[in-house]
Motif scaffolding. Sequence first.
Motif, PDB file in Angstrom:
ATOM      1  N   ALA A  61      -0.183 101.093  91.189  1.00  0.00           N
ATOM      2  CA  ALA A  61      -0.067 101.298  92.634  1.00  0.00           C
ATOM      3  C   ALA A  61       0.497 100.036  93.453  1.00  0.00           C
ATOM      4  N   LEU A  62       0.097  98.814  93.074  1.00  0.00           N
ATOM      5  CA  LEU A  62       0.555  97.567  93.558  1.00  0.00           C
ATOM      6  C   LEU A  62       1.886  97.527  93.523  1.00  0.00           C
ATOM      7  N   SER A  63       2.464  97.810  92.492  1.00  0.00           N
ATOM      8  CA  SER A  63       3.932  97.694  92.350  1.00  0.00           C
ATOM      9  C   SER A  63       4.599  98.681  93.042  1.00  0.00           C
ATOM     10  N   ARG A  64       4.264  99.991  93.331  1.00  0.00           N
ATOM     11  CA  ARG A  64       4.638 101.011  94.054  1.00  0.00           C
ATOM     12  C   ARG A  64       4.600 100.556  95.566  1.00  0.00           C
ATOM     13  N   THR A  65       3.597 100.046  95.854  1.00  0.00           N
ATOM     14  CA  THR A  65       3.431  99.506  97.383  1.00  0.00           C
ATOM     15  C   THR A  65       4.457  98.747  97.567  1.00  0.00           C
ATOM     16  N   PHE A  66       4.492  97.665  96.736  1.00  0.00           N
ATOM     17  CA  PHE A  66       5.620  96.369  97.000  1.00  0.00           C
ATOM     18  C   PHE A  66       7.021  97.229  97.123  1.00  0.00           C
ATOM     19  N   VAL A  67       7.552  98.371  96.745  1.00  0.00           N
ATOM     20  CA  VAL A  67       8.704  99.097  97.011  1.00  0.00           C
ATOM     21  C   VAL A  67       8.857  99.497  98.242  1.00  0.00           C
ATOM     22  N   TYR A  68       7.612  99.995  98.787  1.00  0.00           N
ATOM     23  CA  TYR A  68       7.803 100.503 100.436  1.00  0.00           C
ATOM     24  C   TYR A  68       7.565  99.231 101.343  1.00  0.00           C
ATOM     25  N   ALA A  69       6.927  98.166 100.562  1.00  0.00           N
ATOM     26  CA  ALA A  69       6.538  97.184 101.703  1.00  0.00           C
ATOM     27  C   ALA A  69       7.678  96.335 101.870  1.00  0.00           C
ATOM     28  N   THR A  70       8.526  96.310 101.003  1.00  0.00           N
ATOM     29  CA  THR A  70       9.879  95.290 100.803  1.00  0.00           C
ATOM     30  C   THR A  70      10.691  95.779 102.278  1.00  0.00           C
ATOM     31  N   PRO A  71      11.282  96.934 102.103  1.00  0.00           N
ATOM     32  CA  PRO A  71      11.939  97.241 103.406  1.00  0.00           C
ATOM     33  C   PRO A  71      11.281  97.302 104.845  1.00  0.00           C
ATOM     34  N   LEU A  72       9.851  97.369 104.702  1.00  0.00           N
ATOM     35  CA  LEU A  72       9.221  97.501 105.903  1.00  0.00           C
ATOM     36  C   LEU A  72       8.875  96.117 106.224  1.00  0.00           C
ATOM     37  N   LEU A  73       9.130  94.909 105.537  1.00  0.00           N
ATOM     38  CA  LEU A  73       8.817  93.393 105.714  1.00  0.00           C
ATOM     39  C   LEU A  73      10.180  93.103 106.502  1.00  0.00           C
ATOM     40  N   PHE A  74      11.365  93.578 105.957  1.00  0.00           N
ATOM     41  CA  PHE A  74      12.669  93.525 106.953  1.00  0.00           C
ATOM     42  C   PHE A  74      12.703  94.254 108.111  1.00  0.00           C
ATOM     43  N   THR A  75      12.506  95.338 108.128  1.00  0.00           N
ATOM     44  CA  THR A  75      12.536  95.889 109.440  1.00  0.00           C
ATOM     45  C   THR A  75      11.515  95.659 110.380  1.00  0.00           C
TER      46      THR A  75
END
Lengths: 382, 323
Positions: A61-75
Amino acid sequence: MSRGIRVERRLGNPRWVAFVVPLVALIVAAIITAVVLLASGHQPLDVYRQIYQAGFTQNGALSRTFVYATPLLFTGLAAAVAFRMKVWNIGGEGQLYAGAIGAAGVGLALHSLPGPLVIVAMVIGGALAGAAWAAIPGLLRAYLRTNEILTSLMLNYVAGLLLYYLIYDSASYWRDMTSASAKVFPTAKSIDASAYWPQLSFGASMVVPMGFLLGILVALGIWTVTRTSPTGFAMSVIGESPGAATYAGMRTNRTIAGVMLASGAFAGIGGASQVGDFGHTLDPRGLQQAGYGYTGIVVAALGRYNPLAVVVVSFLIGALTNAGFALQGPDFPAGLVGVIEGIILFSVLAGEALSRYRVVWRRSERTVDTAPGTPAGELVAP
Amino acid sequence: MNAVNASLAVTLITSAIMFGTPLLLAGLGELLAERSGVLNLGVEGMMLAGAVTAFWAVQAMPGPAWLALIVAVLLAAAAGAAMALIHAFLSVTLRANQIVSGLALTIFAGAAGLSSYLGVVWGLAGKPAAHQMSNIDMGALSDLPVVGPILFHQDPMVYASWVLVIAVAWYLYRTRPGLNLRSVGESPAAADAMGIPVTGYRYAHTVVGGALAGVGGSYFTLVLSNQWTDGLTAGAGWIAIALVIFAFWRPGYLLIGAYFFGLLSGLGFDLQARGVAWPSEFFSALPYVMTVIALVIMSTGWARRQLGTPAALGTPYAREEGG
């Protein structure tokens, strides 16, 4: 004056507000969302437990959360730098697409160079493409006073259509035309495996993409610039009072344009990370599936436009987005994530507004007026 | 049908009216809210809330089609108004930032929010519409060359929107409450001093604006499309907000602007049906690109001089702070 409870305007902005407002907002949002869920026949606690498991505790779950967190961090960073200055760039979505187009183009063009070099070029290419897309509303706003809210938003739709045109409706540089089947079923070219962005792996259950680490560096950079440099000072003055800034001889227009370009560049790196970290091609559907640009506004607001807080919040909202995709179905309608995000944003706004006031219990006029550190505010109706 | 009425010019005008009507309805609503000083960027969300509610209503309502369609439009108005009420509470009562509050409303109710959620909960995906609104056939009048299809062969909501344009113009410029509304938008402090209830006016016009956005949204599911898909308004709410600026906050100009953008939206369909082989993305992007170009023209000095921006637009009013 009589005894009793009074509500009055707060003069300063105490430090605890920065933590309490987002925290209370999240709790209130959870309660309101529960009402929505109950009204549509769902079990709130059940849904929350599922979100928690899918977002944090399940295997991988944490790995997948990072997949979505990464673009959200930039936007989120893109929205935070602009909104803080009251420059309303809501074009993060389109600037992310532009960054993906730029980074994929650079990655494909430089396929014969060594991987690390290509990765650096992709980051720069994504940032430049995002900044270029943001330059349209940015320059128009700075020099012609054109409403940047509407122009930046309109360009999101244009960028989305451009993505489709490049892959589905033309023989563009990004599209794979080498095989007969690729000519019939449009697919995008992949970048060379040597240019895949590296990952930081903590065992199988937690893989942190390079993009997220890069995002933390960018956040630290923004924090340092806004805190310590003259540009950062000018930004805060222009945000609070453009008139005063002009009177003080600050280059208001140039700073507004610069902030818009920087904001676009951050969203653009987010797009580059979509290609380098995850998709490895220009994927119109994948880029558009989650509305990262719009969710970035929620991330920025919940982080109170503080770049370091945005890092933490992007992870939280990334977990929610991850859960949304993992659980999607009749028991977990796709729109639920947007509903929760909207309610969080409403709660943050209400919290911000209410934190400008304070409730005072007065025993008598004198005790309050002479108390140290509590200047008498204006009387304000609740 | 005679040859003139099948010509490209007449087809373009009728499709301009068809695609322009939701823009006109939502634009009128936003115009009323902005005249009171409240900027509501939630139009896209309110339209989608109206669209999904209307589609659900025609599926769920038993009885004759005309009754189901009327109920659908009314419920769409109620849904839009309910959404607007959230924005009014945050921006008028709590005096929160209107821009962020409006964006929050679009995220909350929009393509990936409540409208999509309700579409799943009500099981609307993939279902064909139980009833659609059709054009009123006025016999010989509808067959007249040129004016027949344009003036005498439209659906009821088009006629309602024409009545509304006149009604809003009359209300703004010929009635006491309309005058009060304009003063609330120009100078809430002065309006307050004259005894006009600023908060009441702002609430009322934001909510009515939301109702009109909801009705505009219902046009998508009752006329333009025969099924429900997430985000089917595709940015119409944002174009409606831009239209209010192009129209200098005047209902008459809004009608012209809405039909111009309706023309751009319909152009792709009409030209492709006649064998023009440009990429469809080009036509789809046209309304968005033209909105940007029109906003740039509006920000030149010539247009700025005749702008009618309400002076207090976007600013909350607090009596003790003097607004």
